[in-house]
Design a protein around this motif. Sequence first.
Motif, mmCIF file in Angstrom:
data_model
loop_
_atom_site.group_PDB
_atom_site.id
_atom_site.type_symbol
_atom_site.label_atom_id
_atom_site.label_comp_id
_atom_site.label_asym_id
_atom_site.label_seq_id
_atom_site.Cartn_x
_atom_site.Cartn_y
_atom_site.Cartn_z
ATOM 1 N N LEU A 178 0.825 -1.208 0.000
ATOM 2 C CA LEU A 178 0.000 0.000 0.000
ATOM 3 C C LEU A 178 0.857 1.255 0.000
ATOM 4 N N SER A 179 1.946 1.210 0.775
ATOM 5 C CA SER A 179 2.859 2.348 0.853
ATOM 6 C C SER A 179 4.205 1.844 1.340
ATOM 7 N N PRO A 180 5.297 2.371 0.777
ATOM 8 C CA PRO A 180 6.619 1.938 1.237
ATOM 9 C C PRO A 180 6.887 2.333 2.679
ATOM 10 N N PHE A 181 6.135 3.303 3.193
ATOM 11 C CA PHE A 181 6.333 3.737 4.574
ATOM 12 C C PHE A 181 5.651 2.798 5.569
ATOM 13 N N LEU A 182 4.901 1.827 5.051
ATOM 14 C CA LEU A 182 4.252 0.868 5.937
ATOM 15 C C LEU A 182 5.073 -0.412 6.044
ATOM 16 N N HIS A 183 6.374 -0.249 6.002
ATOM 17 C CA HIS A 183 7.274 -1.380 6.241
ATOM 18 C C HIS A 183 8.199 -0.999 7.392
ATOM 19 N N LEU A 184 8.034 -1.681 8.509
ATOM 20 C CA LEU A 184 8.799 -1.348 9.704
ATOM 21 C C LEU A 184 9.125 -2.646 10.438
ATOM 22 N N GLY A 185 10.374 -3.080 10.301
ATOM 23 C CA GLY A 185 10.790 -4.341 10.885
ATOM 24 C C GLY A 185 11.299 -4.204 12.306
ATOM 25 N N ILE A 186 11.697 -5.346 12.867
ATOM 26 C CA ILE A 186 12.170 -5.378 14.254
ATOM 27 C C ILE A 186 13.452 -4.561 14.411
ATOM 28 N N LEU A 187 14.387 -4.711 13.475
ATOM 29 C CA LEU A 187 15.666 -4.019 13.599
ATOM 30 C C LEU A 187 15.510 -2.500 13.545
ATOM 31 N N PRO A 188 14.724 -1.929 12.617
ATOM 32 C CA PRO A 188 14.513 -0.477 12.649
ATOM 33 C C PRO A 188 13.824 0.000 13.934
ATOM 34 N N ILE A 189 12.919 -0.812 14.494
ATOM 35 C CA ILE A 189 12.261 -0.426 15.749
ATOM 36 C C ILE A 189 13.287 -0.368 16.880
ATOM 37 N N ILE A 190 14.183 -1.363 16.923
ATOM 38 C CA ILE A 190 15.247 -1.332 17.934
ATOM 39 C C ILE A 190 16.118 -0.097 17.744
ATOM 40 N N MET A 191 16.424 0.219 16.481
ATOM 41 C CA MET A 191 17.212 1.417 16.205
ATOM 42 C C MET A 191 16.514 2.673 16.704
ATOM 43 N N GLY A 192 15.191 2.756 16.487
ATOM 44 C CA GLY A 192 14.440 3.918 16.950
ATOM 45 C C GLY A 192 14.458 4.048 18.466
ATOM 46 N N ILE A 193 14.362 2.909 19.166
ATOM 47 C CA ILE A 193 14.404 2.934 20.632
ATOM 48 C C ILE A 193 15.769 3.420 21.120
ATOM 49 N N THR A 194 16.835 2.923 20.487
ATOM 50 C CA THR A 194 18.173 3.366 20.906
ATOM 51 C C THR A 194 18.384 4.848 20.601
ATOM 52 N N MET A 195 17.822 5.331 19.502
ATOM 53 C CA MET A 195 17.938 6.750 19.173
ATOM 54 C C MET A 195 17.186 7.598 20.193
ATOM 55 N N TRP A 196 16.005 7.105 20.608
ATOM 56 C CA TRP A 196 15.236 7.825 21.628
ATOM 57 C C TRP A 196 16.015 7.851 22.951
#
Length: 601
Positions: A511-529
């Motif tokens: 539907l949209s390329p922005f609707l792809h969010l895997g485990i590794l990017p989520i971990i990256m976002g948490i570490t960035m936060w």
Amino acid sequence: MDNRRLLYSISISLVILVLFQVIASYVLPPPKKAPPHPATQTAQTQPVSGQPAPGVPAPSAVPPAAAPGGVAAKIPAGPRLAISTPLLRGSMSLVGARLDDLVLTRYHQTVKKTSPLVQLLSQAGTAKSYYVQFGWDAAPGSSLKVPGPDTVWTSSGGDLSPAHPVTLSWNNGAGVTFELKLAVDRQYLFTVQQRVINHGAAAVEVYPWSRIRRDFLPEEPGSFTLHKGPIGVFHGTLHEMGYEGVKSGGKHPAAGDAPGTAYQTTNLGGWAGITGKYWLTALIPSQGREVIGAYRYLADPGQPEHGGYQVDYMTAKPVDAAPGATASTTTHVFAGAKVLSILSHYETQYRIPLFERAIDFGWFFFLTKPIFIALDYLAGVFGNMGVAIIVFTIGLKLVLFPLVRTSYRSMARMRAITPKVQALRERYKDDQMQQQKEIMALYKAEGVNPAAGCLPMLPQIPIFFSLYKVIFISIGMRHAPFVLWIHDLSAEDPTNIFNLFGLLPFHPSALSPFLHLGILPIIMGITMWGQQRLNPPPPDPTQAKMMQFMPVIFTFMLGRFAAGLVLYYCVNNTLTILQQWTIMRGTNAAPRAAANLNAKG
């Protein structure tokens, strides 16, 4: 106000960019790709130059892309010469002497080991026609009969292998024999000696030529991050030209150049070919011989938008064969994977200038190449490219620790005086000039430099960009597994939170390329936060709110990036948090100890 306007502008720009990507990808119809056209083997009489020097022939190295009217010329079938090496398998057509069937035995098309092998070269007349060819042209005005595109060559017998060279021969019936002596090593290099044996009573003059012809575009075009298309070294300088550049240049050739010529020069040796992200096909003439090299776009006369891309060489001066004598030239052909150690070996052994630069190291090649070598070495030591990235990141953090320590100590001091800065902003909120004057005076009194937290980070920018480049282009990253669900570090994380990591039977990214969010990017976002929480908040409330969204924005941005790059950011952010927490804890310990002593006194 200026800060607010800047932040508003950035926010609006991001929104526009996101909307544009969505509209371009899923609302507007995709651009139609021109279907590939097979190459004809009909020679033409266009000269290499519109104003040729005396004796320069009209090379058959520049055939049209198709027969008149846009109908692809039929490629004659015929006998083939089998090719077998540890790294290559395929065959060569004995009709027209075309190396046009080659697969790489160590590389598959997908991460599955049962998937087909990577097909590098394909037969003329197929949907992905891509081949190497050799031939001769007679001198202008000469009646000498030379091999043509339909010539059937005679093989000396057996398959072409590292232990068994093969000679192809053809007699023109007038006392002249043409030979192609073929040899191949155990890696990716062919050696082709073009020989003319004159049994006649008169001397002959010929112009040997070789060419690489590709009649289709890659599925993913090149970009500022990666070059795809013709590449070569002329006059000691790397010269790259994208497919679009070759096409537009071929439609409007320089004065004196033949139609279709996008670039042409006379050079001693060098090399030229067509490159992709991981694969290269290149011609390497004798380094002491003067040759004419060219990049061309060969349009279909009936449909100019359809055509092929060609890189070719021809000797600048004729090769003479006296009666009873033999004249020869030698060309090497590289056809394989862009493995740095292999390219370096050939560069040294055959003195090929800048052959390593076939790997697109980019602007910061002086940084990219060492990082490339380091990751490749660590992958060999640990047997896993993901572990190599982790170990390299730890080593990089240790090397950069002095710079990071200076930066974080400055941040800690800035955090300590943040309440005082806020008090000054409140006190002089109606007098901006006085407010800035008092804040600067406070910085001076406290010994704090606001820029000190940022300046030490600047040298790290080219390093991080170079690491991104390496992860993007390294063939060692291709189909390299890490652990658990990461089977290919060169591809995006295959999991997706929007379908509950595979529990729901649909793919939201469709539907949209922005609707792809895997485990590794989520971990990256948490570490960035977490990293952001340790930094002092920006004094401006609008800026502070904007910064709060940065981890979310970057999480979605990196959701479609290569897993190897996201892994690097995860490890880097985690190490940064540990470093920052340790440094800031030590920096704050001294003021607390002094305050405790004063209280006891």
